[in-house]
Design a protein around this motif. Structure first.
Motif, PDB file in Angstrom:
ATOM      1  N   MET A   1       0.838  -1.202   0.000  1.00  0.00           N
ATOM      2  CA  MET A   1       0.000   0.000   0.000  1.00  0.00           C
ATOM      3  C   MET A   1       0.876   1.256   0.000  1.00  0.00           C
ATOM      4  O   MET A   1       0.571   2.260  -0.637  1.00  0.00           O
ATOM      5  CB  MET A   1      -0.944  -0.012   1.205  1.00  0.00           C
ATOM      6  N   ARG A   2       2.045   1.208   0.724  1.00  0.00           N
ATOM      7  CA  ARG A   2       2.942   2.371   0.792  1.00  0.00           C
ATOM      8  C   ARG A   2       3.483   2.707  -0.586  1.00  0.00           C
ATOM      9  O   ARG A   2       3.492   3.881  -0.997  1.00  0.00           O
ATOM     10  CB  ARG A   2       4.072   2.071   1.772  1.00  0.00           C
ATOM     11  N   GLU A   3       3.888   1.654  -1.306  1.00  0.00           N
ATOM     12  CA  GLU A   3       4.455   1.882  -2.633  1.00  0.00           C
ATOM     13  C   GLU A   3       3.408   2.453  -3.577  1.00  0.00           C
ATOM     14  O   GLU A   3       3.681   3.384  -4.348  1.00  0.00           O
ATOM     15  CB  GLU A   3       5.018   0.557  -3.163  1.00  0.00           C
ATOM     16  N   GLU A   4       2.186   1.880  -3.516  1.00  0.00           N
ATOM     17  CA  GLU A   4       1.096   2.361  -4.374  1.00  0.00           C
ATOM     18  C   GLU A   4       0.750   3.811  -4.041  1.00  0.00           C
ATOM     19  O   GLU A   4       0.520   4.635  -4.938  1.00  0.00           O
ATOM     20  CB  GLU A   4      -0.130   1.466  -4.183  1.00  0.00           C
ATOM     21  N   GLN A   6       2.784   6.085  -2.764  1.00  0.00           N
ATOM     22  CA  GLN A   6       3.856   6.974  -3.231  1.00  0.00           C
ATOM     23  C   GLN A   6       3.802   7.147  -4.741  1.00  0.00           C
ATOM     24  O   GLN A   6       4.094   8.224  -5.258  1.00  0.00           O
ATOM     25  CB  GLN A   6       5.206   6.387  -2.796  1.00  0.00           C
ATOM     26  N   ASN A   7       3.381   6.067  -5.453  1.00  0.00           N
ATOM     27  CA  ASN A   7       3.236   6.190  -6.912  1.00  0.00           C
ATOM     28  C   ASN A   7       2.135   7.177  -7.287  1.00  0.00           C
ATOM     29  O   ASN A   7       2.167   7.762  -8.361  1.00  0.00           O
ATOM     30  CB  ASN A   7       2.927   4.827  -7.522  1.00  0.00           C
ATOM     31  N   GLN A   8       1.154   7.311  -6.392  1.00  0.00           N
ATOM     32  CA  GLN A   8       0.057   8.255  -6.629  1.00  0.00           C
ATOM     33  C   GLN A   8       0.392   9.664  -6.117  1.00  0.00           C
ATOM     34  O   GLN A   8      -0.483  10.524  -6.090  1.00  0.00           O
ATOM     35  CB  GLN A   8      -1.218   7.756  -5.938  1.00  0.00           C
ATOM     36  N   GLY A   9       1.619   9.831  -5.695  1.00  0.00           N
ATOM     37  CA  GLY A   9       2.039  11.153  -5.285  1.00  0.00           C
ATOM     38  C   GLY A   9       1.779  11.494  -3.840  1.00  0.00           C
ATOM     39  O   GLY A   9       1.825  12.676  -3.460  1.00  0.00           O
ATOM     40  N   LYS A  10       1.483  10.515  -3.015  1.00  0.00           N
ATOM     41  CA  LYS A  10       1.225  10.762  -1.608  1.00  0.00           C
ATOM     42  C   LYS A  10       2.546  10.749  -0.835  1.00  0.00           C
ATOM     43  O   LYS A  10       3.514  10.085  -1.235  1.00  0.00           O
ATOM     44  CB  LYS A  10       0.282   9.704  -1.033  1.00  0.00           C
ATOM     45  N   GLY A  11       2.572  11.475   0.264  1.00  0.00           N
ATOM     46  CA  GLY A  11       3.765  11.548   1.083  1.00  0.00           C
ATOM     47  C   GLY A  11       4.037  10.247   1.807  1.00  0.00           C
ATOM     48  O   GLY A  11       3.160   9.392   1.929  1.00  0.00           O
ATOM     49  N   PRO A  12       5.241  10.099   2.313  1.00  0.00           N
ATOM     50  CA  PRO A  12       5.597   8.848   3.006  1.00  0.00           C
ATOM     51  C   PRO A  12       5.060   8.748   4.434  1.00  0.00           C
ATOM     52  O   PRO A  12       5.205   7.712   5.065  1.00  0.00           O
ATOM     53  CB  PRO A  12       7.129   8.905   3.024  1.00  0.00           C
ATOM     54  N   ALA A  13       4.485   9.829   4.912  1.00  0.00           N
ATOM     55  CA  ALA A  13       3.996   9.803   6.295  1.00  0.00           C
ATOM     56  C   ALA A  13       2.896   8.760   6.463  1.00  0.00           C
ATOM     57  O   ALA A  13       2.117   8.465   5.538  1.00  0.00           O
ATOM     58  CB  ALA A  13       3.477  11.184   6.700  1.00  0.00           C
ATOM     59  N   LYS A  14       2.804   8.203   7.659  1.00  0.00           N
ATOM     60  CA  LYS A  14       1.824   7.167   7.964  1.00  0.00           C
ATOM     61  C   LYS A  14       0.401   7.687   7.781  1.00  0.00           C
ATOM     62  O   LYS A  14      -0.479   6.979   7.271  1.00  0.00           O
ATOM     63  CB  LYS A  14       2.042   6.686   9.399  1.00  0.00           C
ATOM     64  N   GLU A  15       0.177   8.941   8.190  1.00  0.00           N
ATOM     65  CA  GLU A  15      -1.157   9.531   8.069  1.00  0.00           C
ATOM     66  C   GLU A  15      -1.574   9.648   6.609  1.00  0.00           C
ATOM     67  O   GLU A  15      -2.733   9.430   6.247  1.00  0.00           O
ATOM     68  CB  GLU A  15      -1.195  10.902   8.751  1.00  0.00           C
ATOM     69  N   SER A  16      -0.632  10.009   5.741  1.00  0.00           N
ATOM     70  CA  SER A  16      -0.944  10.151   4.310  1.00  0.00           C
ATOM     71  C   SER A  16      -1.311   8.810   3.694  1.00  0.00           C
ATOM     72  O   SER A  16      -2.264   8.700   2.902  1.00  0.00           O
ATOM     73  CB  SER A  16       0.267  10.748   3.567  1.00  0.00           C
ATOM     74  N   ILE A  17      -0.573   7.788   4.061  1.00  0.00           N
ATOM     75  CA  ILE A  17      -0.858   6.445   3.522  1.00  0.00           C
ATOM     76  C   ILE A  17      -2.204   5.961   4.040  1.00  0.00           C
ATOM     77  O   ILE A  17      -3.001   5.369   3.290  1.00  0.00           O
ATOM     78  CB  ILE A  17       0.269   5.478   3.909  1.00  0.00           C
ATOM     79  N   TRP A  18      -2.496   6.185   5.308  1.00  0.00           N
ATOM     80  CA  TRP A  18      -3.785   5.796   5.881  1.00  0.00           C
ATOM     81  C   TRP A  18      -4.943   6.515   5.182  1.00  0.00           C
ATOM     82  O   TRP A  18      -5.953   5.915   4.867  1.00  0.00           O
ATOM     83  CB  TRP A  18      -3.807   6.076   7.389  1.00  0.00           C
TER      84      TRP A  18
END
Length: 1577
Positions: A1-4, A6-18
């Protein structure tokens, strides 16, 4: 999910991935809400939560169209199915579609005709097709197995026939072989006999020799034994000597041998041994030589002492004598010498003995020699014998072989003969079976072909028809499904019977023995209960299914619960797990969703372990588990999903089914032996049929299972013989039983009229629950009445007379039983319903005649034949037209004859009691009794009530219009500890005091009677008191149970679990009528309606009977008894006014016994005070205020009702009642005088009771101050009430004499109404035309038009939807169903009533009123405000008057709250006579006087003419005026109401108050119930 992420331009922070995860879920989340549109729940939810509608895409799933049904069926019924021929595949698929659609159509008709719901869902359709395929497969396999079984039996018979010829041929050859073999055996047997003789001779010789040898051997043995015995005496010494030698060794011998010159004694002993050994040289040298041998001692031990000669012994003896040495002495000389000496002495002793026995031994030797010679001779003979025996053995072997061959041939011959016999028996014995089996096989093969159609109808039956009544089932199956299959040429059994396909006679007999009635409907229900794929939900008002299921499943550990039980889930879980049957009772339409998976059989897992979800718990599922649901409700409202999940089965008993049950009861009582014979015959026939089937089954099984040659199967032949014997006996018994059954049925049919009477009466009794939900009766309680009637009816030896006695007693008992629990106002309806049902059964009344009597002319169009005379009622003339057209045989010339004999008809019409007078034009001779009611309806509706009484009296007898007097003693006699007594209360009744008096009469201890007034928090107390009363034999009265209806279900369970209650225990329940009262208690209870007595006399009599004996003597004032009598009369009057409806009281009040008792206490108190204070003046004003305003007036909430009470107080209370010069009368005329009686003992109530008993039983309205016409209103209302209830009691068939169906009739009425609907008024256009200058009355006009538009729009929309629903384009909702029912019954639909002015008119009259309203609105909009306002045509008429006052106050500057209306009746009767409006006011038309008439000459109210309930008031002029300026004299304030229903408890219905001139005192008009109404009925 983290890699996907980041590919969509989201930050690496846990909150952003959530957040990315949440957003993705939200974007891809699909939510589906599935909701049922049935009822108002979905509509309400959508209104409460508009977001659900706004934020969803609504996909409305309409009923599957025909194409969808076809597609589903064509996929599920595969063309590749080997059981379905290709030529019939298309027909079967199309028939599936027709079945489903026909059930939908019939469900609609079912609802319209019987008001019962049957929902059809796609789940039913899928279940139907699945059931068809399963049933087709099972039946095909079953029939194939039967065919194989019959094939096997027939093949065996054919084999036996083929064997018979072969056996005959073989048997002839076999018999020759047996003969030849017998001769050979006989020859061989002769040779064997000769050789056997030789052998026998030789055996005899050998036997002689053997005997000789035997004798010799005996002698030898004897002699030998004697010698041996003597010898044995010497042997021990010899053996001892030999043993002594063992003590010597070589050294000892060497020692002796070494002597050169031994001692003489030693030498002599040694020489003795030399002699004994037979050595010739006797010397020491020889002795030494002898002893030098190493084996000397061994040789010495082995010395043959038997052959020592006498010479030797003599020599030794002399030698021993010479030395004369003892062994001891020798031992001293030499140890070896002593041993040798001992040996020599022993040998010498032995030889001395041996010499004596030697002759015997010689003799024995000679004998043995002879013995051996004889034995050799015997051996020779034996060898010869053996050779001869070998020869014999050879011959015997040959003989045995020959005999075995002969035996084999004989056995084969016998077997062939047995086989011949067996084959003959099989062929002859099975000859009839062979023919029958051939026929059966052919029939099974044809039946297998017919399975295509049979299973189709059977599957449709199992899936669809459960909720339908018997008539609908039969019509669906025979007239629709079977007919369609035959038209499509699908193979089908003719005639088709569902019982033959899905059950057997044996199974039906078993059901019957378990308590299921044997009629066709009950058998069908049994099939559905046990054979349907869904669990059954039984609609079972008579509890027949409940009793059957309990008895049937009792042996399987049945569990019973209700959804209200706390532990039902636990019990259900146990039943599912261990495979017990489970029964839910008292299902009331709500089925707990927790059992949804169980009900729908959502079973998971494989055969190894199956589970089902029960709530949130997974439970192991046992395939033996069965679930039953049962409801006592006769017509439960079940949701469509219930019909999809469960098999809803209508167990309501039918007329024919109940007739058969009652026939068994009556024959069982009248001819017990006959009924027992019939029951035994049924059981015996069932047993014999089963036995016959089992016998044939065992025979076929034996044939099928026989191994090898079946002709050798003895069991098979024996089975055949026993089967044939038993089958013959059984066939004879069945034939005898058939003939006997015909005779029994012929005898039983003689009692059928009484059984039919009972069945009709039960259904009349059961139908009364439609009238009032408290009138529920169980079949069980009815059967008690039925049996009681049999016992109480007069016996007679002549059957016809006996039946008459039974039917009369039964009818009367049912009438009395019903009347006990029916309100007074509905007792005539009950007796009338009994009468018309019995008359209809006898064919004296047609349904068309009954429909006309109930409904009259339902046409919306007025007839072209105009009413010729004004005295004929408008609706009555329309009824005459309908009567003449629909019943031309009797009334074809009615209209013409009315015109020809006007005076005769007018005189008859004007008579006070036309129903008792001869009808004009000799109609009495032309009409039946019921047709007289039909004709009377056209002229005098007010006399219908009395005419019904006379009709019932004429047909049934006067007893059926004279309800039985309520007797608590009789109630107690009918009661039992297990059946509660339910008192259904009416206003003013209280049975508690009567119960106490009953206890006194029965000497029942008062402290054993417990009373508890029910209310919140009394539940536990009630249960405690109940259990105590049950165990101790107390009476318990639970009062006002309607206040705690939910708890009554707990009470019902406690009553069901009662076991052996105390015989004295009784439960008394009081309740007001309530729809939610548990049916179970009502059905098992004795219902008693307690009402105040009807009529002045009975009412006053009841009041005085309830007074204590010394009540009148408790007060010392002399006038106290008189005032008590006045108060009792007043109490009776205010109660009796209630029966005259709105003319009596605007609101019906519950004046009761407590009011009278309290007022009597008030009189007592004030009169006692007068005595104490010696005040001679009675405080009338105080008493009148307390009695009229506080006690009785406190109940009255209507001002005009309180005015009546005040008037009665003024009329009945004052010093004038004691005026001796002008005696006081409550009322008097030429026939009756209601006055205060003069009694000699005023302190005793007995004389007052005597006077009361002298009063007439029935009283006229005049006694209460009412106009005689009030009785017309009362009777008219009573007649209309009866008609309304009769409409509810009639089946909604919709058929007419013209053959128009119900749907066509409704559609025609809907079209007629739609044609009369105008276009809505264009309000914006009208407002623009009016401009800004809007007067108050113009505002009223706009409001009226808006309301009228809403009504027109609603009518048009509902009628259009109704027509679409009738055409099947849309579903029939509850709302549309109400519209359809109302149109059919010629009444106004409720959804129209809510938007229309209040009215009591029928649909036809209302449409005339509607069009007249439209005409006034058009005039008001297009021309001007009407000069004469037709007030009845306004939706809210008071708004117009308010606007009028408001406009005048604005114009004159008056304060609005200080203004009122001045009214004046004009001389004008027609609005056309008035051309100009009143400047400040208006003219009003459309008002009618009730309770008075208008005297046009004197311009005041006057008494009503006879039979004229209402009279049109001339046009009324209304002028707004300041209140203080209004000074009126000789007028009465008259309320103006919208309808004859006047004002209700909420104050709705009053328009305004008018002042009418009067010449009479206003009290006269007050008691007359004077008012104005805007609409006649």
């Amino acid at each position: 999910m983290r890699e996907e992420a980041q590919n969509q331009g989201k930050g690496p922070a846990k909150e952003s991935i959530w957040q990315y995860f949440v957003d993705k879920c939200a974007n891809n989340l699909h939510i589906i809400l599935s909701m049922s549109p049935v009822g108002d729940t979905l509509r309400t939810r959508c209104r409460n939560f508009p977001g659900v509608v706004n934020n969803t895409i609504i996909d409305w799933f309409f009923p599957w169209p025909k194409q969808a049904l076809y597609s589903v069926a064509s996929v599920m019924i595969s063309p590749e199915n080997s059981l379905i021929p290709p030529e019939h595949w298309s027909s079967l698929v199309e028939h599936c579609v027709l079945v489903h659609q026909s059930v939908i159509d019939y469900s609609i008709w079912f609802l319209q005709r019987l008001r019962r719901h049957n929902h059809v869902t796609p789940k039913n359709y899928l279940d139907f097709i699945t059931c068809y395929l399963k049933l087709l497969k099972e039946k095909n396999v079953y029939i194939l197995s039967l065919c194989e079984r019959l094939h096997g039996g027939l093949a065996k018979i054919e084999d036996a026939s083929a064997m018979l010829t072969v056996l005959n041929e073989k048997l002839a050859v076999q018999r020759v072989a047996v003969r030849e073999k017998t001769i050979a055996c006989e020859t061989l047997l002769a040779e064997i006999a000769k050789s056997s003789q030789e052998a026998n001779d030789m055996k005899m010789t050998a036997q002689v020799k053997a005997n000789e040898i035997k004798e010799s051997s005996k002698i030898i043995a004897s002699e030998k034994a004697e010698a041996e015995e003597a010898l044995q005496e010497a042997l021990p010494a010899l053996e001892a000597a030999r043993l002594a030698l063992d003590d010597l060794d070589k050294q000892d011998i060497t020692e002796v041998r070494s002597f050169a010159k031994p001692p003489p004694a030693v030498q002599t002993v040694c020489e003795c041994i030399v002699v004994l050994r037979g050595i010739k040289e006797v010397s020491w040298k020889s002795a030494k030589g002898m002893m030098s041998d190493p084996s000397f001692l061994r040789q010495l031990k082995e010395l043959d002492v038997d052959n020592i000669t006498t010479k030797q012994t003599g020599t030794v003896k002399s030698m021993l004598n010479s030395i004369n040495v003892s062994i001891a002495q020798m031992g001293a000389i030499s140890r070896a010498g002593a041993g040798l000496l001992k040996f020599v002495i022993a040998v010498m002793g032995y030889c001395a003995v041996f010499r004596d026995i030697k002759p015997k031994r010689d003799k024995v030797a000679a004998l043995e020699k002879n013995f051996f010679e004889l034995k050799r001779g015997l051996d020779k003979i034996n060898k010869q014998l053996a050779k001869l025996e070998n020869l014999l053995a050879t011959l015997n072997t040959k003989y045995e072989s020959a005999m075995a061959e002969r035996q084999r041939l004989e056995e084969e011959t016998q077997l062939m003969e047995k086989r011949l016999i067996a084959a003959d028996k099989l062929i002859n014995g099975l000859s009839s079976e062979n023919v029958r089996w051939l026929k059966d096989l052919a029939e099974l093969q044809r039946k297998r072909l017919r399975l295509l159609g049979d299973c189709m109808v059977g599957a449709a039956f199992l899936s669809y028809v459960g909720a339908f009544s018997y008539e609908f089932r039969r019509e669906l199956m025979q007239e629709v499904w079977v007919k369609d299959l035959l038209e499509r040429e699908v193979p089908l059994s003719q005639p088709f019977r569902i019982e033959e396909l899905l059950t057997t006679d044996v199974e039906i007999s078993r059901w019957s023995s378990e308590g299921l009635p044997p009629d066709e409907l009950s058998v069908q229900n049994g099939i559905l209960t046990l054979g349907a794929s869904r669990f059954p939900l039984c609609i079972d008002p008579q509890q027949q299914a409940l009793n059957w299921i309990k008895k049937k499943e009792a042996k399987h550990n049945l569990k019973c619960c209700t959804f209200n039980d706390d532990d039902f889930l636990k019990q259900l879980e146990m039943s599912i797990k261990y495979g017990f049957p489970f029964l839910f009772t008292d299902v009331d339409g709500y089925i707990d969703p927790v059992i949804g998976n169980v009900l729908e059989k959502n079973i998971k897992g494989s055969q190894g372990r199956e589970t089902v979800m029960l709530g949130d718990k997974e439970v192991d599922y046992d395939r033996n588990f069965r679930l039953y649901l049962n409801t006592k409700l006769a017509n439960p409202k079940l949701a469509p999903n219930v019909f999809g999940s469960a098999m809803v089965i209508n167990y309501t008993v039918t007329l024919m089914g109940l007739e058969d049950q009652l026939l068994s009861v009556i024959v069982g009582y009248e001819r017990r032996e006959l009924e027992e014979q019939r029951e035994n015959l049924i059981q015996e026939t069932s047993f014999n049929k089963k036995l016959l089937y089992d016998l044939e089954d065992s025979l076929l099984r034996e044939l099928a299972q026989s191994k090898g040659n079946m002709l050798d199967n003895v069991d098979l032949v024996q089975t055949l013989e026993s089967t044939k014997t038993k089958a013959s006996e059984v066939t004879y018994k069945l034939d005898l039983a058939s003939r006997t059954a015909v005779d029994i049925e012929k005898t039983r049919d003689g009692y059928r009229p009484a059984a039919m009477r009972g069945a009709i009466l039960f259904f009349v009794l059961a139908d009364m629950s439609v009238v009032n939900s408290m009138y529920h009766y169980s079949l069980e309680s009815f059967l008690e009445v039925f049996v009681h009637s049999l016992k109480r009816s007069l016996p007679d030896t002549i059957l016809r007379k006996r039946l008459n006695n039974i039917t009369e007693a039964l009818t009367l008992n049912v009438y009395n039983y019903g009347c006990t629990g029916i309100f007074e106002k509905e007792k005539l309806l009950f007796s009338f319903q009994i009468t018309i049902k019995l008359e209809q059964h006898q064919g004296h009344i047609s349904q068309e005649e009954l429909d006309f009597f109930i409904k009259g002319n339902t046409s919306l169009q007025q007839s072209e034949n105009k009413k010729p005379y004004s005295w004929i009622p408008e609706s009555g003339w329309e009824d005459c037209v309908r009567l003449a057209s629909d019943f031309p045989d009797c009334f074809g010339n009615l209209l013409k004859e009315i015109g020809e004999a006007h005076d005769e008809w007018k005189n008859w019409f004007d008579h006070d009691m036309p129903e008792s007078q001869p009808f004009p034009k000799n109609y009495d001779q032309r009409m039946t009794s019921f047709q007289k009611l039909m004709l009377l309806r056209c002229f005098r509706v007010d006399r219908i009530y009395r005419a019904i009484m006379e009709y019932v009296s004429a047909v049934m007898g006067e007893r059926y219009v004279t309800p039985p007097i309520l007797s608590f003693d009789s109630i107690f006699e009918q009661s039992s500890p297990t059946s509660p007594i339910v008192f259904i209360l009416s206003p003013g009744s209280d049975p508690a005091s009567d119960l106490l008096k009953l206890a006194e009469r029965l000497d029942f201890i008062s402290n054993k009677i417990k009373f508890l007034s029910m209310g919140q928090g009394q539940e536990d107390t009630a249960i405690h008191l109940l259990l105590t009363a049950v165990s101790r034999g107390q009476w318990l009265m639970l009062q006002n149970c309607h206040l705690l209806v939910r708890w009554l279900r707990d009470l019902e369970k406690n009553l069901e679990h009662l076991q052996k209650p105390h015989p004295d225990f009784r439960l008394w329940i009081t309740t007001e009528p309530t729809a939610s009262f548990p049916i179970g208690i009502l059905q098992r209870s004795l219902k008693v309606v307690t009402e105040p007595p009807n009529g002045l006399r009975l009412n006053m009599r009841s009041t005085y009977l309830k007074l204590p004996g010394n009540a009148l003597a408790e007060c010392e004032h002399a006038n106290f008894p008189t005032l008590v009598f006045v108060l009792a009369f007043f109490h009776a009057v205010v109660q009796e006014r209630r029966k005259y409806g709105k003319v009596g009281w605007n609101i019906s009040y519950d004046f009761n016994e407590s009011d009278f008792n309290t007022c009597m206490t008030i009189l007592h108190t004030y009169l006692d005070r007068m005595v104490e204070q010696q005040d001679p003046k009675i405080p009338w004003n105080t008493l009148k205020y307390l009695i009229g305003e506080v006690m009785y007036g406190g109940r009255a909430i209507d001002d005009f009702d309180r005015r009546i009470l005040r008037t009665y107080m003024d009329e009945y209370m004052g010093d004038f009642i004691f005026d001796s010069f002008q005696p006081f009368h409550f009322y008097h005329d030429d026939t009756v005088d209601y006055c205060i009686p003069e009694v000699e003992a005023p302190k005793s109530k007995d004389e007052y009771l005597l006077y009361i008993e002298s009063l007439p039983l029935a009283n006229k309205p005049d006694v209460f101050g009412l106009n005689p016409n009030a009785e017309i209103g009362y009777y008219t209302l009573a007649a209309k009430t009866i008609w309304e209830l009769l409409i509810e009691l009639q089946p909604q068939t919709g058929g007419s004499s013209a053959g128009v169906s119900r749907e066509e009739h409704i559609a025609q009425i809907a079209t007629d109404v739609m044609d009369k609907l105008p276009q809505e008024f264009d309000l914006p256009k009208i407002k623009r035309a009016i401009g800004l200058d809007i007067s108050p009355t113009t505002v009223v006009m706009l409001q009226e038009l808006e309301r009228f538009n809403n009504l027109v729009s609603r009518m048009r929309r509902s009628l259009a939807n109704l027509k679409r629903a009738l055409a099947g384009e849309v579903g029939m909702s509850n709302e549309l169903d109400d519209v359809a029912r109302s149109l059919f019954n010629a009444s106004i639909p409720n959804i129209w009533r809510r938007l229309a002015p209040v009215t009591l008119k029928s649909l036809g009259n209302w449409m005339v009123h509607f069009q007249r309203r439209l005409k006034q609105y058009y005039h008001w909009v297009n021309d001007c405000e009407p000069a004469v306002m037709w007030l009845s045509g306004l939706h809210i008429p008071e708004s117009y008057l308010t606007a009028l006052v408001q406009a005048t106050c604005r114009k004159r500057g008056w304060p609005l709250d200080k203004s009122t209306l001045y009214t004046q009746v004009t001389k004008y009767t027609d609005a056309e006579d008035i051309s100009e409006r009143v400047i400040n006011g208006c003219f009003l038309s459309g008002m009618f006087l009730e309770g008075a008439a208008w005297d046009a000459e004197k311009r005041c109210v006057m008494r009503q003419p006879p039979k004229q309930l209402t009279q049109a008031l001339p046009i009324l002029k209304v002028i707004p005026i300041e209140a203080h300026r209004l000074k009126l004299q000789n007028t009465i304030r008259t309320p103006v109401y919208v309808t004859s229903q006047r004002r209700n408890a909420m104050g709705v219905g009053l328009v305004f108050e008018a002042d009418l001139a009067t010449k009479e005192h206003i009290s006269h008009w007050v008691l007359q119930g004077l008012c104005l109404i805007l609409n006649t009925d």
